[in-house]
Each structure stands twice: as structure tokens, then as C-alpha cells.
Design a protein around this motif. Structure first.
Motif, PDB file in Angstrom:
ATOM      1  N   PHE A  54       0.827  -1.202   0.000  1.00 47.83           N
ATOM      2  CA  PHE A  54       0.000   0.000   0.000  1.00 47.83           C
ATOM      3  C   PHE A  54       0.867   1.259   0.000  1.00 47.83           C
ATOM      4  CE2 PHE A  54      -2.512  -3.447   1.518  1.00 47.83           C
ATOM      5  CZ  PHE A  54      -3.773  -3.222   1.015  1.00 47.83           C
ATOM      6  N   GLY A  55       2.097   1.136  -0.466  1.00 53.68           N
ATOM      7  CA  GLY A  55       3.000   2.285  -0.557  1.00 53.68           C
ATOM      8  C   GLY A  55       2.798   3.021  -1.858  1.00 53.68           C
ATOM      9  N   TYR A  56       1.738   3.813  -1.934  1.00 53.32           N
ATOM     10  CA  TYR A  56       1.339   4.417  -3.198  1.00 53.32           C
ATOM     11  C   TYR A  56       1.947   5.796  -3.438  1.00 53.32           C
ATOM     12  CZ  TYR A  56      -2.239   0.743  -3.131  1.00 53.32           C
ATOM     13  OH  TYR A  56      -2.895  -0.461  -3.094  1.00 53.32           O
ATOM     14  N   GLY A  57       2.870   6.207  -2.585  1.00 57.93           N
ATOM     15  CA  GLY A  57       3.480   7.517  -2.790  1.00 57.93           C
ATOM     16  C   GLY A  57       2.584   8.633  -2.308  1.00 57.93           C
ATOM     17  N   ALA A  58       2.498   9.716  -3.075  1.00 57.54           N
ATOM     18  CA  ALA A  58       1.741  10.898  -2.665  1.00 57.54           C
ATOM     19  C   ALA A  58       0.244  10.602  -2.662  1.00 57.54           C
ATOM     20  CB  ALA A  58       2.048  12.061  -3.600  1.00 57.54           C
ATOM     21  N   VAL A  59      -0.399  10.840  -1.527  1.00 56.07           N
ATOM     22  CA  VAL A  59      -1.844  10.652  -1.400  1.00 56.07           C
ATOM     23  C   VAL A  59      -2.435  11.815  -0.623  1.00 56.07           C
ATOM     24  CG1 VAL A  59      -1.693   8.124  -1.487  1.00 56.07           C
ATOM     25  CG2 VAL A  59      -1.683   9.286   0.726  1.00 56.07           C
ATOM     26  N   ASN A  60      -3.719  12.046  -0.839  1.00 58.08           N
ATOM     27  CA  ASN A  60      -4.437  13.081  -0.107  1.00 58.08           C
ATOM     28  C   ASN A  60      -5.915  12.769  -0.194  1.00 58.08           C
ATOM     29  OD1 ASN A  60      -5.240  15.364   1.251  1.00 58.08           O
ATOM     30  ND2 ASN A  60      -4.691  16.789  -0.358  1.00 58.08           N
ATOM     31  N   GLY A  61      -6.547  12.527   0.948  1.00 59.21           N
ATOM     32  CA  GLY A  61      -7.968  12.262   0.974  1.00 59.21           C
ATOM     33  C   GLY A  61      -8.309  10.791   0.978  1.00 59.21           C
ATOM     34  N   TYR A  62      -9.584  10.522   1.242  1.00 57.97           N
ATOM     35  CA  TYR A  62     -10.110   9.170   1.294  1.00 57.97           C
ATOM     36  C   TYR A  62     -10.935   8.904   0.041  1.00 57.97           C
ATOM     37  CZ  TYR A  62     -12.988   5.195   2.533  1.00 57.97           C
ATOM     38  OH  TYR A  62     -13.615   3.973   2.513  1.00 57.97           O
ATOM     39  N   PRO A  63     -10.809   7.770  -0.608  1.00 60.22           N
ATOM     40  CA  PRO A  63      -9.993   6.615  -0.237  1.00 60.22           C
ATOM     41  C   PRO A  63      -8.557   6.685  -0.709  1.00 60.22           C
ATOM     42  CG  PRO A  63     -11.327   6.054  -2.135  1.00 60.22           C
ATOM     43  CD  PRO A  63     -11.699   7.460  -1.752  1.00 60.22           C
TER      44      PRO A  63
END
Length: 196
Positions: A54-63
Motif C-alpha cells: 500500500f505504498g502508493y506515494g503521494a496521497v491526499n484524501g479518502y480513499p
């Protein structure tokens, strides 16, 4: 019928009725509930000897970000790193890590509850979600039944334990398989991907 024969028949019937481990998800989400983060690496191991990244890099918000994770069973362990991005400048404001076991027996009960929750809606494989909020990290499981496009009517007495809740954005149902806190540091952890 003698006692030995009765004991053998009982053992056979109990063994035959035991439910085998099963695959529960083939899609993963990784996101955050309080702003931008960098996720990774974060892995969730399952009871079948596999798991998902689950190392997807840059994330912001759900889901958050989404990816195919192959076939994943009931989770049993989570570990990894994440970092909160600085909104006003480059770099990070905090670093986090975790290595923790997940109660797989309870997680399986929750997954089975959700998979038997709806009157009509069916989906063979669900979605495993890893969501961060500062040092807090949660693993959700969802079947992504959206009432605006699906019939999400609930069976009577489908969730006597109250395990099924609304997702953080209130659009579908989830069960919380893990809710824990990692370690926090203002500087990168040694041997973490953020050390350089």
C-alpha cells in the motif's frame, strides 16, 4: 454405537464444517484523512502467506490512490512508513512507522459480517484500504456498495455486533480491521526511505 466411533464421526463433522481461509480483496486503496502524505513502503501480510503493498506515494484524501493487489486473504500484520508533507514548503513535517499484528480472527468475523450484510448486493472480492491520520493508521475493508447506484438494503439482524460503519466520506459501508498508532519522529527513522 460405541464411544470411539461416535468421537470419530463428531471429529469428522466438525472438521468438515470448518470454514477454510479465503481471498477477500483484489483492489487496494491508500489514503489520508488529514491532508497530503507520502505512503511507503507499507505492507499488509495475510493469513494465506501473501498480502498487499500500500505504498502508493503521494496521497491526499479518502480513499486515496487505488491499485490492483492481486488476491489477498484476511490480514494478520501491518508494517511500513509514511510521512506528512509540509503544506507551506517542500519536505515533511513528521515521519511515522509501524510494525503491528492484526487480530486475524476478529478481522475475519468482521469481513464475513460485511459480506453477508446486504439483501441483494453481491461482490466476490472487496477492497482493502490503508488510511493514515498523523500517527494513526487504520485498515478498512469495503465491498463498495454505493446507494446512489446499487441496492444497499441491509438484511435484518445482519450485524448484531455493530461492526459495520460508514466510510470516512459517508458514501459506503466499511469494517475496521485494524486501528492503531505508529511511532512518530520529527526526523526520518534510520533505514527508512525518507532518510536521504
Amino acid at each position: 454405537m460405541n464411544k470411539v466411533l461416535l468421537a470419530l464421526i463428531t471429529t469428522f463433522l466438525l472438521t468438515a464444517c470448518e470454514e477454510k481461509p479465503f481471498y477477500v480483496a483484489n483492489i487496494g486503496n491508500g489514503g489520508s484523512l488529514d491532508g497530503p502524505y507520502i505512503l511507503g513502503p507499507i505492507s499488509v501480510a495475510d493469513v494465506l502467506g501473501g498480502g498487499g503493498g500500500f505504498g502508493y506515494g503521494a496521497v491526499n484524501g479518502y480513499p486515496g490512490a487505488s491499485a490492483d493487489i492481486g488476491r489477498m486473504g484476511v490480514p494478520k500484520h501491518i508494517e511500513g512508513y509514511w510521512a506528512k508533507q509540509n503544506l507551506n514548503a517542500r519536505g515533511y513535517v513528521a515521519f511515522y512507522r509501524i510494525s503491528a499484528d492484526i487480530d486475524s480472527e476478529l478481522a475475519e468475523k468482521k469481513i464475513r459480517t460485511l459480506r453477508n450484510y446486504y439483501q441483494e448486493y453481491k461482490r466476490d472480492m472487496g477492497v482493502m484500504q490503508v488510511e493514515v491520520e498523523e500517527e494513526r493508521i487504520r485498515v478498512f475493508y469495503t465491498l463498495k456498495c454505493f446507494s446512489r447506484v446499487n441496492n444497499c438494503s441491509v438484511k435484518e439482524n445482519a450485524d448484531p455486533n455493530g461492526w459495520v460503519v460508514y466510510s470516512p466520506n459517508k458514501t459506503t459501508h466499511v469494517v475496521v480491521l485494524f486501528d492503531g498508532k505508529g511511532e512518530m519522529s520529527l526526523t526520518p527513522f534510520p533505514d527508512s526511505p525518507y532518510e536521504n
